[in-house]
Write a protein that holds these residues in place. Structure first.
Motif, PDB file in Angstrom:
ATOM      1  N   ASN A 213      78.764  84.755  76.308  1.00 25.32           N
ATOM      2  CA  ASN A 213      79.966  85.561  76.072  1.00 25.32           C
ATOM      3  C   ASN A 213      79.712  86.594  74.970  1.00 25.32           C
ATOM      4  O   ASN A 213      80.553  86.808  74.090  1.00 25.32           O
ATOM      5  CB  ASN A 213      81.169  84.688  75.733  1.00 25.32           C
ATOM      6  CG  ASN A 213      82.470  85.342  76.141  1.00 25.32           C
ATOM      7  OD1 ASN A 213      82.587  85.861  77.257  1.00 25.32           O
ATOM      8  ND2 ASN A 213      83.452  85.358  75.256  1.00 25.32           N
ATOM      9  N   ALA A 438      73.765  88.889  68.043  1.00 24.27           N
ATOM     10  CA  ALA A 438      72.655  87.934  68.053  1.00 24.27           C
ATOM     11  C   ALA A 438      71.344  88.532  67.542  1.00 24.27           C
ATOM     12  O   ALA A 438      70.343  87.822  67.472  1.00 24.27           O
ATOM     13  CB  ALA A 438      72.451  87.391  69.468  1.00 24.27           C
ATOM     14  N   ASP A 442      66.923  85.084  63.267  1.00 24.00           N
ATOM     15  CA  ASP A 442      66.551  83.980  64.152  1.00 24.00           C
ATOM     16  C   ASP A 442      65.782  84.465  65.382  1.00 24.00           C
ATOM     17  O   ASP A 442      65.160  83.656  66.079  1.00 24.00           O
ATOM     18  CB  ASP A 442      67.791  83.188  64.594  1.00 24.00           C
ATOM     19  CG  ASP A 442      68.284  82.285  63.469  1.00 24.00           C
ATOM     20  OD1 ASP A 442      68.337  82.770  62.314  1.00 24.00           O
ATOM     21  OD2 ASP A 442      68.597  81.117  63.727  1.00 24.00           O
TER      22      ASP A 442
ATOM     23  N   PHE B 210      70.488  76.366  70.842  1.00 25.49           N
ATOM     24  CA  PHE B 210      70.257  77.803  71.049  1.00 25.49           C
ATOM     25  C   PHE B 210      71.546  78.562  70.773  1.00 25.49           C
ATOM     26  O   PHE B 210      72.629  78.146  71.180  1.00 25.49           O
ATOM     27  CB  PHE B 210      69.797  78.085  72.490  1.00 25.49           C
ATOM     28  CG  PHE B 210      69.519  79.538  72.725  1.00 25.49           C
ATOM     29  CD1 PHE B 210      68.347  80.107  72.255  1.00 25.49           C
ATOM     30  CD2 PHE B 210      70.442  80.353  73.359  1.00 25.49           C
ATOM     31  CE1 PHE B 210      68.093  81.458  72.421  1.00 25.49           C
ATOM     32  CE2 PHE B 210      70.198  81.711  73.547  1.00 25.49           C
ATOM     33  CZ  PHE B 210      69.015  82.257  73.066  1.00 25.49           C
ATOM     34  N   LEU B 212      73.382  82.626  70.360  1.00 26.23           N
ATOM     35  CA  LEU B 212      73.423  84.091  70.271  1.00 26.23           C
ATOM     36  C   LEU B 212      74.548  84.425  69.282  1.00 26.23           C
ATOM     37  O   LEU B 212      75.534  85.050  69.628  1.00 26.23           O
ATOM     38  CB  LEU B 212      73.654  84.721  71.644  1.00 26.23           C
ATOM     39  CG  LEU B 212      72.494  84.594  72.642  1.00 26.23           C
ATOM     40  CD1 LEU B 212      72.891  85.198  74.006  1.00 26.23           C
ATOM     41  CD2 LEU B 212      71.226  85.278  72.136  1.00 26.23           C
ATOM     42  N   ASN B 213      74.367  83.922  68.074  1.00 30.82           N
ATOM     43  CA  ASN B 213      75.402  83.994  67.030  1.00 30.82           C
ATOM     44  C   ASN B 213      76.716  83.386  67.525  1.00 30.82           C
ATOM     45  O   ASN B 213      77.794  83.926  67.309  1.00 30.82           O
ATOM     46  CB  ASN B 213      75.625  85.439  66.558  1.00 30.82           C
ATOM     47  CG  ASN B 213      76.103  85.478  65.114  1.00 30.82           C
ATOM     48  OD1 ASN B 213      75.579  84.781  64.255  1.00 30.82           O
ATOM     49  ND2 ASN B 213      77.125  86.264  64.841  1.00 30.82           N
ATOM     50  N   VAL B 236      74.346  79.127  63.851  1.00 32.30           N
ATOM     51  CA  VAL B 236      72.999  78.758  63.425  1.00 32.30           C
ATOM     52  C   VAL B 236      72.417  79.893  62.575  1.00 32.30           C
ATOM     53  O   VAL B 236      71.840  79.666  61.500  1.00 32.30           O
ATOM     54  CB  VAL B 236      72.102  78.508  64.654  1.00 32.30           C
ATOM     55  CG1 VAL B 236      70.649  78.327  64.230  1.00 32.30           C
ATOM     56  CG2 VAL B 236      72.600  77.298  65.449  1.00 32.30           C
ATOM     57  N   GLU B 237      72.614  81.120  63.062  1.00 28.32           N
ATOM     58  CA  GLU B 237      72.019  82.279  62.392  1.00 28.32           C
ATOM     59  C   GLU B 237      72.567  82.460  60.980  1.00 28.32           C
ATOM     60  O   GLU B 237      71.810  82.720  60.030  1.00 28.32           O
ATOM     61  CB  GLU B 237      72.288  83.551  63.223  1.00 28.32           C
ATOM     62  CG  GLU B 237      71.533  83.608  64.540  1.00 28.32           C
ATOM     63  CD  GLU B 237      72.288  83.003  65.722  1.00 28.32           C
ATOM     64  OE1 GLU B 237      73.137  82.108  65.500  1.00 28.32           O
ATOM     65  OE2 GLU B 237      72.035  83.418  66.870  1.00 28.32           O
ATOM     66  N   TRP B 432      74.067  74.625  75.020  1.00 27.49           N
ATOM     67  CA  TRP B 432      74.117  76.059  74.703  1.00 27.49           C
ATOM     68  C   TRP B 432      75.563  76.574  74.834  1.00 27.49           C
ATOM     69  O   TRP B 432      75.962  77.489  74.125  1.00 27.49           O
ATOM     70  CB  TRP B 432      73.234  76.880  75.650  1.00 27.49           C
ATOM     71  CG  TRP B 432      71.766  76.656  75.567  1.00 27.49           C
ATOM     72  CD1 TRP B 432      71.107  75.536  75.139  1.00 27.49           C
ATOM     73  CD2 TRP B 432      70.744  77.584  75.944  1.00 27.49           C
ATOM     74  NE1 TRP B 432      69.753  75.722  75.242  1.00 27.49           N
ATOM     75  CE2 TRP B 432      69.499  76.949  75.737  1.00 27.49           C
ATOM     76  CE3 TRP B 432      70.764  78.873  76.453  1.00 27.49           C
ATOM     77  CZ2 TRP B 432      68.283  77.587  76.007  1.00 27.49           C
ATOM     78  CZ3 TRP B 432      69.561  79.502  76.725  1.00 27.49           C
ATOM     79  CH2 TRP B 432      68.329  78.869  76.498  1.00 27.49           C
ATOM     80  N   PHE B 433      76.284  76.014  75.818  1.00 28.13           N
ATOM     81  CA  PHE B 433      77.609  76.525  76.171  1.00 28.13           C
ATOM     82  C   PHE B 433      78.756  75.701  75.557  1.00 28.13           C
ATOM     83  O   PHE B 433      79.846  76.221  75.329  1.00 28.13           O
ATOM     84  CB  PHE B 433      77.774  76.490  77.701  1.00 28.13           C
ATOM     85  CG  PHE B 433      76.700  77.207  78.461  1.00 28.13           C
ATOM     86  CD1 PHE B 433      76.737  78.592  78.600  1.00 28.13           C
ATOM     87  CD2 PHE B 433      75.633  76.529  79.029  1.00 28.13           C
ATOM     88  CE1 PHE B 433      75.744  79.272  79.295  1.00 28.13           C
ATOM     89  CE2 PHE B 433      74.639  77.193  79.726  1.00 28.13           C
ATOM     90  CZ  PHE B 433      74.689  78.575  79.864  1.00 28.13           C
ATOM     91  N   ALA B 437      82.767  79.816  73.173  1.00 29.75           N
ATOM     92  CA  ALA B 437      83.303  80.880  74.035  1.00 29.75           C
ATOM     93  C   ALA B 437      82.455  81.076  75.282  1.00 29.75           C
ATOM     94  O   ALA B 437      82.882  81.709  76.240  1.00 29.75           O
ATOM     95  CB  ALA B 437      83.380  82.185  73.242  1.00 29.75           C
ATOM     96  N   ALA B 438      81.240  80.513  75.279  1.00 25.93           N
ATOM     97  CA  ALA B 438      80.339  80.673  76.428  1.00 25.93           C
ATOM     98  C   ALA B 438      80.608  79.651  77.531  1.00 25.93           C
ATOM     99  O   ALA B 438      79.944  79.687  78.568  1.00 25.93           O
ATOM    100  CB  ALA B 438      78.890  80.559  75.956  1.00 25.93           C
TER     101      ALA B 438
END
Lengths: 481, 481
Positions: A213, A438, A442, B210, B212-213, B236-237, B432-433, B437-438
Motif C-alpha cells: 500500500n 521506503a 534499510d 520486511f 516498505l516503511n 522497522v526503518e 509482510w502484510f 495497511a497492506a
C-alpha cells in the motif's frame, strides 16, 4: 532516475537489442593488443590493495557509515529546499575535510516545487482515505478540494474509448506494471491526456512491481496548450479496488485536496571535488551520483547510495595515495529528479571540457550487491572494461553489460559518444523502494556498498591512469600504443 | 492471529520439535485397516468433482469474488464497530441467500477500542514525521501529547541494563525480527515493562520481516498493577534510524499524540451457518475463519480469506448437493484480534456440544497457494488425513504437517484433544502484510483461493461423511470399523 531520460534509454535499449549480436560478437572478437592487456593486468596488485582496504580493512563500512550519517542528519532533499542546500554545504565541507581537491559548488537554477498538505478520500461507494502522493510539477487543487465522480481506465486507449464520459471527472489510471520505462508514461502524461478530454484531476497507480500500500511520487510533464489539472499517484491496491468498484458499475466519488505549488526557480549547486591528475590533469574521469532526492522517504537509495559510492571512492583513492595520470572528478548532481537539471547545466557550462572527458561514470539505479558494470561506447570500450573487470573475481564483480542505463545525468555525454559506465548490481527490487517512503537506509547494505566502492574506485583509478585514452570513435590508435 | 495464542502455539511447536521423530515415525508407521483406507480412497470421484467445479468449473473464482465484493463494500472491521456488525448482517443475509441452514448470529460481548487520530514526530536531532500505529488496548496521550527524550534498546535485557535512565523517557524498542512468535513479545509487553522503570510511552519496531516503511498494529497487554502508558508501533526503518542516532550519542526528542480510547464493551456476533448432517446431525465438523479485522488495511488476508474459504466451502458443498452424514458448520468468529474473544465465548456456550465435535478447522494464516493441511490430534488423525490428502495430487496439496497452527480460534478445542486442522499454504510473506495497511485484496489470488476451497470443502465433506468418527484418545475402535 527521472523519466526525462527514458526515451534515450529506450532508444539505447533498442539499439542494444538490434545490435545485440553484433555487439556481443564484437566483444567476443576483442582483439586488444597484448601490450594493452598486459598493462591492464598489471593493475592486479592495486585492485587487490583497494579491495583489501575497502572490503576488509580500514575503509570497511565507511561508505555505509558516511551515507548513514548524512541521511540521518538531513533526511530527504528536494530541489529548491534549504535542506538540500544545507546538505550540499555539508558535503563541500566534508570533501575538504577528507582532502579532496578543488572542492566547490557550481550554481544552477532549479525548479522549486512544494508539496504542501494533500489527501485523497473515497466518498462513494464508501468512505476510505486513499494513500497518495502528488506528482512533481503538479498544480494544487482549490483549497476546498476537487470533489468529483471518477472513471477508471487501464490504458490511454481505454480512456480514448470512453472520452465522452470524462468531462468533469477524476480519471483513475490502473495500468498494468510492465516495466518502469514503459509504465511510467502513465505518471508522465496522465494529467495532460485526461485534461484534453475534460478530466478535472488524475490519480495514477504507482509505478512499481510490488506494493505494501505504498504510494510512489515522481516528476510529471504538462503538455503545452492543455489545461493543467492536479495529478497524484495512489497505491496499486487502491487503484485495483477502484477498478473493481467501477467494473461493478458502482458510482465512485473522490475528493482530492492538494496544496502543491510551483514556486519561482531556486539556486542550487552541483558539488565537485577532485584528485588532480599528476601528468594529464586536463583529462578527466568523472564519478558521480545525485545528491538531491524526492521529498518523501530519505533518498538513501535514490541516490544517496550512488552519490556516496562516488564520493567515498575518491576519498579512499586520495587516502591511499593513488593519484592517477588523469584527474578524477567526483560530481554530486543537483535537481536530477526534476529532469536532470543540474547535469544539463553542467554539460552546458563545461562544453570546452567535453573533448577532455576520458570516461564518465554514474550510479543511479541502486547500490545493491555489485556484479560489474554497464557501459556505453564503441565495442573496444567494452573490450577494455572487460579486461579491467577480469581483475574482480574475488568480489564476484566481473560482468559487463550494455548500455550504461542507470546513469541519467550522463545522458547528454553518452549520446555524444563519450564512453561511460553505470553500476551493474542486484537491483531487482529497486523500484519497490523508488520515490517512496521506503527509500531509507534499510535499502542499503554495508557489505554491498564496500564491494561497489572497491569496484568503482578501482575502475576509476585504472581508467584515469592508463597509458591511452578511452576510445570514442576509432580504436586504431590503440594498436599504436 | 493474535498473540494470546502464541504461548500455546510455541508449546505445540516445541512439542512438535521434541517429538518430531516420534510423530514422523508414527505417521510412517500408519497401520490403518485396509477397510478404512479403501473407504477414504472411494472418495476420489467426489474430490475430482469438487476440484473440477471449484478450480475449473462453475465455482471458479467465486471465493475471490465473494471476498472482493465483501472487502470492497466494508473495508476493515474492528470489534466494537458498527461496520463489523453491518458486515455480520451482510454475511447472515448472504448465508441465507446461498441456502446455508440454521443461519444465525450468536451474541458475544467484545472489547471496543478506538484509535482516533495519532501521530509521532521526531523533533530532535531533526524534524521528521514517524509513520506509526497505536496498539490495540493502548490508552491515549493527553491532548497536547507527550513530548520526551527517548532511549533506544534492542531487548528487554538492554532496557534493564539502562533502567536508571528510563524515568520520564519514551522507550523505543528496535528488537531484531526473529519470528513472529518470538518477536511479538515486544509488542505485547513493551509498555508495561517500560512503565515499570518509569517510562512514559513506548514505540516498538513493527513485528515484520520486511517493510516498505510499513507500520503494523496488533493487540498488546497491560500487566496488572503497572501504570498504563501509551504504546504504538513504528516502522522497522525508523526504529533502525533512531537506534543509529542513539548510538551516536545524539539527543532524541519525540512527540507522541494518540487519541486512543477503550470504550465500554460492545455486542458482536459469531456468524453461524450449517449443512445439517443427514444421519448423525448432532455430530459436527467445523470450518471457520474470523470476520473481524484490524482497523487498518482491509482485513482481506487476516482473515477475510480464511473466513470466505470456509464460508464458500459450505456454499459449494450445499450447491453440489453434498450433504454428509454429520453436520458441517461454518463459523465466522468475531473479535479474534482482541484475544479470541468470540471463540472463547462460543466454546463456553457450547460446552454441551464438545463431545460431538468430530473435527474442527480454521484458516487464519493466509490463503496463498495451498500445499495441504496442518493438524493437531493423536497420530492416527494424521494417518487418516494423509490418506485423504493423497486424493489431491492434481492440485499439489498432499502435504501434512503438525501442529495445526494458524488456527487461533480453535485453541481451547485443540488443547482439549479435539482433532483439528489449519491450511498449509505458501504463507512465507504473511507477516509482510499482517495488521498493516497492506492487508488488501492484492494479498489474495483467485487461483490460490479456488484450490484452497476445493481442498477445504473436500476434506470437510469426507471427514463429515466417514463411517467412523475422527479419533481423540484411542484408535482401537478404528480396527473394529
Amino acid at each position: 532516475m527521472t523519466e526525462n531520460v527514458l526515451i534515450t534509454i529506450c532508444l539505447l535499449l533498442l539499439c542494444t537489442i538490434v545490435f545485440c549480436d553484433i555487439s556481443n560478437n564484437e566483444i567476443e572478437q576483442c582483439n586488444l593488443p597484448k601490450k594493452i592487456k598486459d598493462e591492464i593486468a598489471s593493475y592486479a596488485p592495486v585492485v587487490e590493495k583497494i579491495i583489501n582496504e575497502t572490503v576488509y580493512g580500514k575503509y570497511k563500512g565507511t561508505t555505509y557509515d558516511h551515507l548513514a550519517d548524512f541521511i540521518d542528519k538531513f533526511g530527504n532533499r528536494i530541489a529548491g529546499s534549504s535542506n538540500l542546500e544545507n546538505a550540499i554545504d555539508y558535503m563541500l565541507n566534508k570533501s575538504i575535510q577528507f582532502n579532496l581537491e578543488n572542492v566547490h559548488g557550481e550554481k544552477v537554477q532549479v525548479p522549486h516545487w512544494v508539496r504542501g498538505k494533500e489527501s485523497a478520500t473515497l466518498l462513494e461507494p464508501r468512505y476510505q482515505s486513499l494513500a497518495m502522493l502528488g506528482l512533481g510539477s503538479s498544480i494544487g487543487t482549490p483549497p476546498e478540494g476537487i470533489r468529483a465522480e471518477a472513471v477508471v481506465v487501464k490504458s490511454f486507449d481505454e480512456l480514448k474509448n470512453i472520452s465522452k464520459k470524462v468531462k468533469g471527472k477524476i480519471v483513475v489510471f490502473d495500468q498494468e506494471y510492465v516495466s518502469y520505462g514503459i509504465s511510467v508514461q502513465y505518471r508522465d502524461y496522465a494529467a495532460s491526456t485526461s485534461a484534453s478530454y475534460g478530466g478535472v484531476a488524475t490519480l495514477v497507480r504507482s509505478i512499481t512491481p510490488f506494493s505494501l500500500n505504498t504510494p510512489h511520487t515522481g516528476w510529471q510533464d504538462y503538455n503545452d496548450n492543455i489545461t493543467k489539472i492536479p495529478t497524484a499517484c495512489i497505491t496499486v491496491e487502491d487503484a485495483n479496488m477502484l477498478r473493481r468498484m467501477y467494473e461493478r458499475g458502482e458510482k465512485i466519488v473522490i475528493e482530492l485536496k492538494m496544496e502543491a505549488k510551483n514556486l519561482p526557480p531556486a539556486t542550487s549547486r552541483n558539488t565537485v571535488g577532485e584528485i588532480v591528475g599528476h601528468s594529464e590533469p586536463q583529462k578527466i574521469v568523472i564519478i558521480s551520483g545525485h545528491l538531491d532526492s524526492w521529498d518523501v522517504g530519505q533518498g538513501a537509495m535514490d541516490d544517496g547510495g550512488g552519490a556516496f559510492l562516488s564520493w567515498n571512492s575518491a576519498v579512499i583513492l586520495k587516502a591511499l595515495g593513488l593519484r592517477a595520470k588523469r584527474t578524477i572528478r567526483t560530481i554530486l548532481w543537483t535537481a536530477e529528479e526534476e529532469g536532470l537539471v543540474g547535469a544539463f547545466a553542467y554539460v552546458k557550462a563545461h562544453k570546452n571540457e567535453t573533448k577532455n572527458l576520458n570516461f564518465v561514470m554514474e550510479s543511479d539505479e541502486g547500490t545493491f550487491t555489485p556484479h560489474g558494470l554497464k557501459y556505453s561506447g564503441i565495442p573496444d570500450v567494452g573490450c577494455i572494461l572487460q579486461e579491467i573487470l577480469n581483475l574482480f573475481p574475488t568480489i564476484n564483480a566481473t560482468q559487463l553489460q550494455q548500455p550504461a542505463d542507470g546513469a541519467p545525468d550522463l545522458t547528454e555525454w553518452l549520446q555524444e559518444g563519450i564512453p561511460g559506465a553505470s553500476l551493474l548490481n542486484e537491483a531487482e527490487r529497486y523500484f519497490w523502494f523508488h520515490h517512496s517512503a521506503a527509500d531509507t537506509m534499510d535499502a542499503e547494505n554495508p557489505e554491498a556498498l564496500d564491494k561497489a566502492t572497491a569496484l568503482w574506485a578501482s575502475v576509476a583509478y585504472i581508467v584515469a591512469n592508463l597509458s591511452f585514452d578511452m576510445p570514442r570513435n576509432s580504436t586504431d590508435y590503440l594498436h599504436k600504443v
